[in-house]
Write a protein that holds these residues in place. Sequence first.
Motif, short mmCIF file in Angstrom:
data_model
loop_
_atom_site.label_atom_id
_atom_site.label_comp_id
_atom_site.label_asym_id
_atom_site.label_seq_id
_atom_site.Cartn_x
_atom_site.Cartn_y
_atom_site.Cartn_z
N THR A 111 0.85 -1.19 0.00
CA THR A 111 0.00 0.00 0.00
C THR A 111 0.88 1.24 0.00
N TYR A 112 0.71 2.06 -1.02
CA TYR A 112 1.48 3.30 -1.20
C TYR A 112 0.53 4.45 -0.88
N HIS A 165 -3.83 0.58 10.44
CA HIS A 165 -3.92 -0.86 10.18
C HIS A 165 -4.08 -1.62 11.49
N GLU A 186 -8.36 -1.70 7.55
CA GLU A 186 -7.63 -0.49 7.15
C GLU A 186 -8.60 0.69 7.25
N LEU A 237 -4.66 6.40 -1.96
CA LEU A 237 -3.59 5.41 -1.93
C LEU A 237 -3.65 4.52 -3.17
N GLN A 275 -3.19 0.52 -3.96
CA GLN A 275 -3.16 -0.80 -3.36
C GLN A 275 -2.68 -1.78 -4.44
N TRP A 313 -1.29 -5.60 -5.45
CA TRP A 313 -1.23 -7.01 -5.07
C TRP A 313 -0.31 -7.75 -6.04
#
Length: 229
Positions: free
Chosen positions: A66-67, A75, A103, A113, A115, A117
């Motif tokens: 996650t940026y 979290h 979150e 953000l 996200q 994966w």
Amino acid sequence: MLEYRPFTELGTFANDWLDAHYHFSFADYADPDRMGLGALRVWNDDTIRAGTGFAPHGHRDMEIVTYIRQGAITHEDSLGNRGRTEAGQVQVMSAGLGIRHAEYNLEDQPTTLFQIWIMPRRQGVAPRWETRQFPRSHGRFDILASGLPSDGDVPIIHQDARVLGGTLDAGTTIARPLVLPHAYLVVARGAVTVSDITLGPRDGIAVTGETTLTLTATEEAELVLVETA
């Protein structure tokens, strides 16, 4: 090969607390031509309203990075971790054998953000979570998370992949060598050109089979790049 994916053509989802845009198929957005890129499976561009967020839910066998672009995320998980990740930091979670997490945006402003994966190279690893400040270097990419031993002391992901971030000043050109078969670049803010393609804020571009990615910033640009097998 380069494939431009403008923000305006991404998959979308919205409700009373989440505004999401999907670079790849996710949830109810299904496009057989956008099922991922190499081991990169998901890249979601999320805006989360203040005082809301993702309630506890579970994952298995996925590397989730996650940026945070603006605001912060708090979290909590089933391992007992609790932490706040804010803009200028990256959060890395290996779901592995299984983890439940939440979150929340506990701030007084929206949080934005990316996200990301990434599918792991093997299943059943021990779940883990960490958050870390990343450099704000200009004129280069810094490694934010990686599964390559040569990348040194950065948050670990269980895949031959790395997540990078960097800022280019207006007028700067860099040539980034690509040692893995696939790459995906998203402009967090600003604008860059790649070959003859101009990318604006939140646009993406998929890169396959190239050995170098040459970028020129037409205005100051914050960039996030995933290189992956």
